[in-house]
Design a protein around this motif. Structure first.
Motif, PDB file in Angstrom:
ATOM      1  N   ALA A  38       0.827  -1.206   0.000  1.00  0.00           N
ATOM      2  CA  ALA A  38       0.000   0.000   0.000  1.00  0.00           C
ATOM      3  C   ALA A  38       0.864   1.259   0.000  1.00  0.00           C
ATOM      4  O   ALA A  38       0.367   2.369  -0.119  1.00  0.00           O
ATOM      5  N   GLY A  39       2.185   1.070   0.147  1.00  0.00           N
ATOM      6  CA  GLY A  39       3.067   2.233   0.187  1.00  0.00           C
ATOM      7  C   GLY A  39       2.955   3.001   1.484  1.00  0.00           C
ATOM      8  O   GLY A  39       3.227   4.197   1.544  1.00  0.00           O
ATOM      9  N   MET A  40       2.572   2.321   2.537  1.00  0.00           N
ATOM     10  CA  MET A  40       2.373   2.989   3.822  1.00  0.00           C
ATOM     11  C   MET A  40       3.435   2.599   4.850  1.00  0.00           C
ATOM     12  O   MET A  40       3.460   3.123   5.949  1.00  0.00           O
ATOM     13  N   GLY A  41       4.309   1.651   4.478  1.00  0.00           N
ATOM     14  CA  GLY A  41       5.264   1.107   5.451  1.00  0.00           C
ATOM     15  C   GLY A  41       6.254   2.142   5.957  1.00  0.00           C
ATOM     16  O   GLY A  41       6.394   2.358   7.165  1.00  0.00           O
ATOM     17  N   LEU A  42       6.959   2.810   5.032  1.00  0.00           N
ATOM     18  CA  LEU A  42       7.964   3.785   5.458  1.00  0.00           C
ATOM     19  C   LEU A  42       7.325   4.971   6.183  1.00  0.00           C
ATOM     20  O   LEU A  42       7.838   5.389   7.226  1.00  0.00           O
ATOM     21  N   PRO A  43       6.212   5.526   5.670  1.00  0.00           N
ATOM     22  CA  PRO A  43       5.570   6.607   6.430  1.00  0.00           C
ATOM     23  C   PRO A  43       5.164   6.175   7.837  1.00  0.00           C
ATOM     24  O   PRO A  43       5.325   6.931   8.800  1.00  0.00           O
ATOM     25  N   ASN A  44       4.674   4.958   7.952  1.00  0.00           N
ATOM     26  CA  ASN A  44       4.281   4.435   9.260  1.00  0.00           C
ATOM     27  C   ASN A  44       5.498   4.295  10.180  1.00  0.00           C
ATOM     28  O   ASN A  44       5.433   4.565  11.375  1.00  0.00           O
ATOM     29  N   MET A  45       6.603   3.898   9.572  1.00  0.00           N
ATOM     30  CA  MET A  45       7.847   3.756  10.330  1.00  0.00           C
ATOM     31  C   MET A  45       8.275   5.123  10.858  1.00  0.00           C
ATOM     32  O   MET A  45       8.658   5.276  12.018  1.00  0.00           O
ATOM     33  N   LYS A  46       8.173   6.122   9.991  1.00  0.00           N
ATOM     34  CA  LYS A  46       8.586   7.476  10.382  1.00  0.00           C
ATOM     35  C   LYS A  46       7.702   8.004  11.518  1.00  0.00           C
ATOM     36  O   LYS A  46       8.174   8.640  12.450  1.00  0.00           O
ATOM     37  N   LYS A  47       6.409   7.682  11.404  1.00  0.00           N
ATOM     38  CA  LYS A  47       5.454   8.151  12.406  1.00  0.00           C
ATOM     39  C   LYS A  47       5.782   7.575  13.790  1.00  0.00           C
ATOM     40  O   LYS A  47       5.606   8.230  14.805  1.00  0.00           O
ATOM     41  N   ASN A  48       6.267   6.337  13.805  1.00  0.00           N
ATOM     42  CA  ASN A  48       6.459   5.658  15.085  1.00  0.00           C
ATOM     43  C   ASN A  48       7.858   5.807  15.685  1.00  0.00           C
ATOM     44  O   ASN A  48       8.038   5.660  16.878  1.00  0.00           O
ATOM     45  N   ALA A  49       8.847   6.115  14.823  1.00  0.00           N
ATOM     46  CA  ALA A  49      10.216   6.232  15.336  1.00  0.00           C
ATOM     47  C   ALA A  49      10.456   7.656  15.836  1.00  0.00           C
ATOM     48  O   ALA A  49       9.864   8.603  15.333  1.00  0.00           O
ATOM     49  N   ASP A  50      11.330   7.796  16.819  1.00  0.00           N
ATOM     50  CA  ASP A  50      11.731   9.142  17.233  1.00  0.00           C
ATOM     51  C   ASP A  50      12.749   9.694  16.234  1.00  0.00           C
ATOM     52  O   ASP A  50      12.707  10.861  15.895  1.00  0.00           O
ATOM     53  N   LEU A  51      13.660   8.831  15.796  1.00  0.00           N
ATOM     54  CA  LEU A  51      14.593   9.213  14.738  1.00  0.00           C
ATOM     55  C   LEU A  51      14.630   8.088  13.721  1.00  0.00           C
ATOM     56  O   LEU A  51      14.645   6.917  14.076  1.00  0.00           O
ATOM     57  N   LEU A  52      14.646   8.503  12.444  1.00  0.00           N
ATOM     58  CA  LEU A  52      14.712   7.499  11.384  1.00  0.00           C
ATOM     59  C   LEU A  52      15.748   7.961  10.371  1.00  0.00           C
ATOM     60  O   LEU A  52      15.752   9.121   9.955  1.00  0.00           O
ATOM     61  N   ASN A  53      16.628   7.037  10.006  1.00  0.00           N
ATOM     62  CA  ASN A  53      17.648   7.387   9.022  1.00  0.00           C
ATOM     63  C   ASN A  53      17.773   6.239   8.028  1.00  0.00           C
ATOM     64  O   ASN A  53      18.051   5.105   8.408  1.00  0.00           O
TER      65      ASN A  53
END
Ligand SMILES: Nc1ncnc2c1ncn2[C@@H]1O[C@H](COP(=O)(O)OP(=O)(O)OP(=O)(O)O)[C@@H](O)[C@H]1O
Ligand code: SF4
Ligand SMILES: [Mg+2]
Lengths: 141, 459
Positions: free
Chosen positions: A104-119
């Motif tokens: 659905a193309g929602m995985g990375l956005p969801n990851m960003k939403k839940n992580a404090d920092l994402l790289n």
């Protein structure tokens, strides 16, 4: 303390096993349920991305008093345009992957939403490296 | 009852238990250990699902019950019966006949638990429309609510804060009887329970300060009494089944069966029965592996309450009979008129309070210490054989290792470790036998022809 797990690309029936193992550890060490949830959701998305898009991957979870650091590294096609991949709804998932209920193309956005920092860093043709940090003391946020 | 002490209806009979490990191996939350040759249940871990009772080969696990005669302490003696009681009887036995023999037993009123089911569904639909965190999870099965408290605390906010039929109906009928002129102290409401979990829910309620019920009566006991009374009836003038004999809608009759809630809720709803299935699903739900789900009906027993540990009848037949009975009530409204009239009263009382997490997985409150213990568990696992034989009195090598770091067991409990220690002259044979006797009871290793399956077994 460091924990390591391997991920097998293409094996959807096993996707989630590493997330569940990490979850058990976090419960045992008394991490608050809301933080566990965010970390596990971010980790699960990363795990599924390796299964869906790459050949093989490794998860490293480092637990420290102040933060939990997760590194998901894979051997795979890499991501040519990370900014684009981060957009909601953007997906290159194959038909086969979509049939499995992903893509659905929602995985990375969801990851960003839940992580404090994402790289995320990636080398096309080689692989992708995802780093997630979640602070245990939420005043750091 | 305080939050840290839990009432459990499941008990182990010291006389009957011979430490066979069957219960220990099926317990879904690994709450059972063997000590001195007997099964022991960890109070804080047990969710009262009753899996242990089902597998016990000698009926050593039983459900403690209140004395039946306690009902006579009250002037107004109400039996609150769930439909699975009726589902155990063949179609020829009518609801009216069952309720009238219950009145012969001493109850002044017999009411059905599902009388408020339609009202609850309506309230749950409203509550889940506003819910932020989807799917919402039904609060119907107390074993599941406890399971979420101890194993999946992150999911607690998703448990719908609407009281299940047992509480809502007790609150409703109590009010009605008060309005009829009974003094509150004269009314005793007793739930005829299909399971241990509901007993625990009445004795140590979750999300409520106190239970609206006065006691619980085990369904197997009532079933046998009803059966006997109906069989012995020889056209004698029976007493009337009582007024307020409610007609339940087909949906309400089937409420406690699998799908009873899920089929009535809005959106994408799943019904999952069997505690191992529930655990498998919650594990994935916690990872956010599912999207677009709206409602989860989760029941600890296979075939839901038709499979309750105190339901004597075959669970598949009970389900089939209730489905058949439901057909006969086609056209009956889901929310009866009398309940509608009380909807203002009920709406103020139907919400469940706070449900606290009480994770049983925590190795130590202090994170640093807990991390050290995890490391220690992993280190111990290097030595334990990974056979999960249970000879140490714990269900798996992993559970023994965790017990060791919690200082509730010793490494020498493992028979394989003992062999290695004997080989290296670190343990005498004598001492090893002592350790085994401590777990399995004295004389456990001696010849005994009276044990189950042995030469003198009389069964
Ligand atoms: N580990 C990876 N290796 C290669 N490409 C990746 C990887 N992770 C993400 N991508 C690329 O980024 C895109 C977006 O990823 P994202 O997780 O947001 O969505 P998805 O995996 O396609 O679908 P969903 O996660 O919603 O099931 C993917 O379609 C893929 O092209
Ligand atoms: S499914 Fe029904 S009978 Fe079984 S434990 Fe839950 S409430 Fe009790
Ligand atoms: Mg993805």
């Amino acid at each position: 303390m460091t924990f390591k797990f391997e991920i097998e690309g293409g094996n959807f029936s096993k996707a989630g096993n590493a997330s569940s193992a990490v979850k058990k550890i976090l419960k045992q060490i008394n991490v608050p349920p809301a933080i566990i949830k965010r970390l596990v959701v971010a980790l699960y998305e990363g795990e599924v991305n390796v299964v869906a898009h790459a050949r093989k991957g490794w998860i490293k979870v480092v637990i420290e008093p102040e933060e939990i650091f997760v590194n998901i590294e894979d051997e795979g096609p890499g991501i040519p345009n990370i900014e684009l991949a981060m957009q909601e709804g953007y997906s290159t998932a194959s038909q086969k992957v979509r049939e499995m209920g992903f893509g659905a193309g929602m995985g990375l956005p969801n990851m960003k939403k839940n992580a404090d920092l994402l790289n995320i860093t990636s080398q096309v043709g080689k692989g992708t490296n995802v780093e997630i940090i979640i602070f245990l003391n939420q005043s750091h946020k | 009852m305080t939050e840290d002490r839990f009432y459990h209806a499941l008990k182990v009979s010291e006389d009957l238990c011979f430490g066979c490990t069957h219960c220990m191996n099926v317990c879904p939350v690994e709450a059972i250990r063997i000590e001195n040759g007997k099964a022991t249940i960890r109070d804080n871990w047990c969710v009262d699902c009753g899996e242990c009772m089902r597998v016990c080969p000698v009926n050593a696990i039983y459900v403690e019950q209140d004395d039946f005669n306690q009902i006579f302490r009250f002037k107004c003696r109400v039996a609150l019966v769930p439909s699975v009681l009726i589902g155990q009887f063949p179609a020829e036995v009518t609801e009216a006949a069952i309720f009238s023999v219950m009145r012969e037993m001493g109850f002044t009123h017999v009411f059905q638990t599902e009388h408020t089911a339609g009202y609850i569904i309506r309230s749950m639909i409203e509550a889940s429309r506003d819910a932020e965190d989807k799917p919402v999870i039904s609060s119907f099965c107390p074993a599941v609510v406890r399971l979420i408290q101890i194993k999946f605390p992150a999911l607690l906010p998703q448990v719908i804060r609407i009281k299940p039929p047992i509480d809502t109906s007790a609150i409703y009928f109590r009010k009605r009887l008060e309005n009829e002129g009974y003094h509150p102290g004269e009314i005793g409401i007793f739930y005829v329970t299909p399971c241990a979990a509901k007993i625990a829910a009445v004795k140590s309620p979750v999300g409520e300060d106190s239970s609206p019920l006065n006691g619980v009566i085990n369904m197997d006991l009532i079933y046998n009494k009803i059966f006997r009374l109906i069989k012995n009836r020889t056209n004698r003038n029976s007493i009337s089944p009582g007024e307020m004999l409610p007609l339940l809608s087909p949906r309400s009759i089937k409420y406690c069966l699998t799908g009873g809630e899920a089929n009535a809720m809005e959106g994408r709803c799943l019904a999952i029965d069997g505690i191992h299935n529930v655990i498998e699903f919650l594990e994935k739900l916690e990872n956010d592996e599912f999207t677009d789900l709206d409602f989860l009906e989760l029941r600890a027993c296979d075939q839901s309450c038709a499979g309750g540990v105190l339901v004597g009848g075959n669970r598949f037949l009970t389900t089939e009979r209730l489905n058949k009975r439901a057909q006969r009530f086609h056209g009956v409204a889901d929310i009866p008129g009398d309940v509608k009239a009380y909807s203002g009263f009920l709406s103020e009382r139907i919400s469940l309070g706070d449900i606290k997490p009480r994770s049983m997985l925590i190795l130590d409150e202090d994170m640093g210490e807990a991390l050290r213990k995890i490391q220690q568990v992993r280190h111990l696992m290097c030595y334990l054989p990974g056979i999960d034989c249970g000879a140490c009195g714990a269900p798996r090598c992993q559970s023994l290792a965790e017990d060791i770091v919690r200082e509730e067991a010793r490494l020498t409990a493992c028979v394989f470790i003992q062999r290695m220690m004997e080989k290296h002259q670190k343990l005498s044979g004598e001492h090893a036998i002592k350790i085994i006797e401590k777990i399995w009871g004295r004389k456990r290793l001696e010849k005994n022809c009276n044990k189950k399956g042995a030469e003198n077994d009389s069964e």
